[in-house]
Write an enzyme that holds these catalytic residues in place. Structure first.
Site, PDB file in Angstrom:
ATOM      1  N   LYS A  54     -17.946 -19.136 -19.267  1.00  0.00           N
ATOM      2  CA  LYS A  54     -17.204 -18.404 -20.297  1.00  0.00           C
ATOM      3  C   LYS A  54     -17.699 -18.789 -21.689  1.00  0.00           C
ATOM      4  CE  LYS A  54     -13.195 -17.700 -17.350  1.00  0.00           C
ATOM      5  NZ  LYS A  54     -11.788 -17.898 -17.032  1.00  0.00           N
ATOM      6  N   GLN A  98      -7.522 -22.621 -18.280  1.00  0.00           N
ATOM      7  CA  GLN A  98      -8.060 -22.322 -16.951  1.00  0.00           C
ATOM      8  C   GLN A  98      -7.082 -22.774 -15.867  1.00  0.00           C
ATOM      9  OE1 GLN A  98     -10.830 -20.556 -16.578  1.00  0.00           O
ATOM     10  NE2 GLN A  98     -11.024 -20.673 -14.364  1.00  0.00           N
ATOM     11  N   ASP A 121      -5.950 -13.868 -21.629  1.00  0.00           N
ATOM     12  CA  ASP A 121      -5.886 -13.771 -20.170  1.00  0.00           C
ATOM     13  C   ASP A 121      -4.873 -12.713 -19.718  1.00  0.00           C
ATOM     14  OD1 ASP A 121      -7.507 -15.281 -18.453  1.00  0.00           O
ATOM     15  OD2 ASP A 121      -6.487 -17.150 -18.983  1.00  0.00           O
TER      16      ASP A 121
HETATM   17  N1  L34 Z   1      -6.712 -18.840 -16.920  1.00  0.00           N
HETATM   18  N2  L34 Z   1      -7.763 -19.089 -14.887  1.00  0.00           N
HETATM   19  C1  L34 Z   1      -7.550 -18.361 -15.986  1.00  0.00           C
HETATM   20  N3  L34 Z   1      -8.160 -17.166 -16.201  1.00  0.00           N
HETATM   21  C2  L34 Z   1      -9.017 -16.670 -15.277  1.00  0.00           C
HETATM   22  O1  L34 Z   1      -9.549 -15.461 -15.454  1.00  0.00           O
HETATM   23  C3  L34 Z   1      -9.299 -17.420 -14.131  1.00  0.00           C
HETATM   24  N4  L34 Z   1     -10.218 -17.023 -13.173  1.00  0.00           N
HETATM   25  C4  L34 Z   1      -9.923 -17.306 -11.758  1.00  0.00           C
HETATM   26  C5  L34 Z   1      -9.587 -18.800 -11.647  1.00  0.00           C
HETATM   27  N5  L34 Z   1      -8.778 -19.288 -12.759  1.00  0.00           N
HETATM   28  C6  L34 Z   1      -8.613 -18.627 -13.933  1.00  0.00           C
HETATM   29  C7  L34 Z   1     -11.546 -17.010 -13.356  1.00  0.00           C
HETATM   30  O2  L34 Z   1     -12.080 -17.108 -14.454  1.00  0.00           O
HETATM   31  C8  L34 Z   1     -11.234 -16.941 -11.094  1.00  0.00           C
HETATM   32  N6  L34 Z   1     -12.198 -16.855 -12.163  1.00  0.00           N
HETATM   33  C9  L34 Z   1     -13.580 -16.670 -11.972  1.00  0.00           C
HETATM   34  C10 L34 Z   1     -14.444 -16.482 -13.038  1.00  0.00           C
HETATM   35  C11 L34 Z   1     -15.801 -16.308 -12.847  1.00  0.00           C
HETATM   36  C12 L34 Z   1     -16.328 -16.318 -11.589  1.00  0.00           C
HETATM   37  C13 L34 Z   1     -15.470 -16.503 -10.510  1.00  0.00           C
HETATM   38  C14 L34 Z   1     -14.116 -16.677 -10.708  1.00  0.00           C
HETATM   39  C15 L34 Z   1     -17.794 -16.143 -11.424  1.00  0.00           C
HETATM   40  O3  L34 Z   1     -18.515 -16.017 -12.378  1.00  0.00           O
HETATM   41  N7  L34 Z   1     -18.292 -16.170 -10.180  1.00  0.00           N
HETATM   42  C16 L34 Z   1     -19.707 -16.039  -9.905  1.00  0.00           C
HETATM   43  C17 L34 Z   1     -20.176 -17.237  -9.130  1.00  0.00           C
HETATM   44  C18 L34 Z   1     -20.090 -18.479  -9.914  1.00  0.00           C
HETATM   45  C19 L34 Z   1     -20.329 -19.725  -9.118  1.00  0.00           C
HETATM   46  O4  L34 Z   1     -21.507 -19.974  -8.809  1.00  0.00           O
HETATM   47  O5  L34 Z   1     -19.387 -20.422  -8.796  1.00  0.00           O
HETATM   48  C20 L34 Z   1     -19.918 -14.756  -9.123  1.00  0.00           C
HETATM   49  O6  L34 Z   1     -21.003 -14.205  -9.204  1.00  0.00           O
HETATM   50  O7  L34 Z   1     -18.988 -14.356  -8.416  1.00  0.00           O
END
Ligand code: L34
Length: 295
Positions: A54, A98, A121
């Site tokens: 982020k 988060q 959020d």
């Molecule tokens: N406050 N907490 C708050 N806001 C959010 O919007 C989140 N979330 C969820 C968990 N807690 C939170 C996220 O940011 C889930 N989440 C999130 C964000 C990004 C990715 C996955 C979950 C992401 O970029 N995933 C990548 C893989 C990254 C890796 O290698 O781990 C993808 O391509 O899916």
């Protein structure tokens, strides 16, 4: 038939390009730099990786972004104090704490302490309420990202049978609500399944659009979907590690099986995840605009 793969990376890239221009314009015309703070409590590796992503994305778009990392044993009152400081800091337009938080911290209490106009959020009850009513608000990032993925890939939602699996505050509840609303990207007939649903497959087999947000790796198998379904896989499950210590990820959907029957499907990684991060950027830019009474 093999499904079209809906790339969250490509869609996110296009939106980020738009945002980058918007941020440059805000700077040039009004000397405004959108400001975001991300708060990470503890050392959960997944949370660390999301928060890092982020901040990196914010910087790449010209958004000012600060990361606060706190020990897992920080007290609730200290965390509240920190939020209060950022609530009163005019350089910061968006505050993100988060999730999940350590057990001794009352999550709702923390989320309620964030000023609704800085709640990028969209988790504060004021924003949730406005969302349900169809009023102006910050849409929660993951559902917002799903809506963008669907509309930008030309998926028709009006009249569609949408089946959502999962009822969390962060995905299941908001996405099911948004998709039934009388709005573009909505007007669907929505069914929500969860742990107490009697026969999940009997519902998923009816779906024109299937949204899986459960947290169980590869739970949705090819026998559970109908021909031509559009599948949005929200799950990011860590199912192991490579020899060099990198996490191996799997979605809630058995991608290889289901892609043979679906018309379109999002991959994991590279599907909904990058969109979640991008919509946070969009909300942060919106927050900066609103703080300065710009349309
Ligand atoms: N406050 N907490 C708050 N806001 C959010 O919007 C989140 N979330 C969820 C968990 N807690 C939170 C996220 O940011 C889930 N989440 C999130 C964000 C990004 C990715 C996955 C979950 C992401 O970029 N995933 C990548 C893989 C990254 C890796 O290698 O781990 C993808 O391509 O899916």
């Amino acid at each position: 038939m093999s499904a079209k793969v809906i790339s969250g990376i490509e869609t996110a890239k296009a939106i980020r390009e738009e945002l980058k221009n918007e941020v440059a314009g805000l700077k040039e015309k009004y000397n405004i730099t959108p400001g975001l703070v991300t708060v990470l409590v503890g050392e959960d590796p997944a949370s660390q990786s999301y928060v890092t992503a982020k901040n990196k994305t914010a910087h790449a778009l010209g958004i000012h972004s600060e990361q606060v990392t706190l020990a897992a044993d920080i007290s609730e009152s200290e965390l509240l104090k920190l939020i209060e400081n950022y609530n009163n800091n005019p350089e910061i337009h968006g505050i993100l704490v988060q999730l999940p938080l350590p057990k001794h911290i009352h999550e709702a209490k923390i989320l309620h302490a964030i000023r609704p106009d800085k709640d990028v959020d969209g988790f504060h009850p004021v924003n949730v309420g406005n969302m349900v009513l169809g009023e102006k608000c910050y849409l929660p990032c993951t559902p917002h990202g799903i809506l963008e993925l669907l509309t930008r890939s030309g998926v028709k939602t009006s009249g569609a049978e949408v089946v959502v699996i999962g009822r969390s505050n962060i995905v299941g509840k908001p996405i099911s609500n948004l998709m039934m609303q009388k709005r573009e990207g909505g007007n669907a007939t929505v069914t929500v399944c969860h742990t107490r649903t009697k026969d999940i497959a009997s519902h998923t087999r009816r779906a024109d659009i299937l949204i899986a947000a459960v947290g169980v790796p590869k739970m949705i198998t090819v026998d559970m979907v109908k021909e031509g379904v559009v599948v949005i896989d929200v799950g990011v499950n860590r199912i192991g590690k490579t020899v060099d210590g990198k996490a191996i990820l799997a979605g809630d959907v058995d991608f290889e099986g289901v892609r043979e029957k679906a018309s379109a499907i999002t991959p994991v990684p590279g599907g909904v995840g990058p969109m979640t991060i991008t919509m946070l950027m969009k909300n942060t830019v919106q927050a900066a605009r609103q703080a300065h009474n710009l349309p």
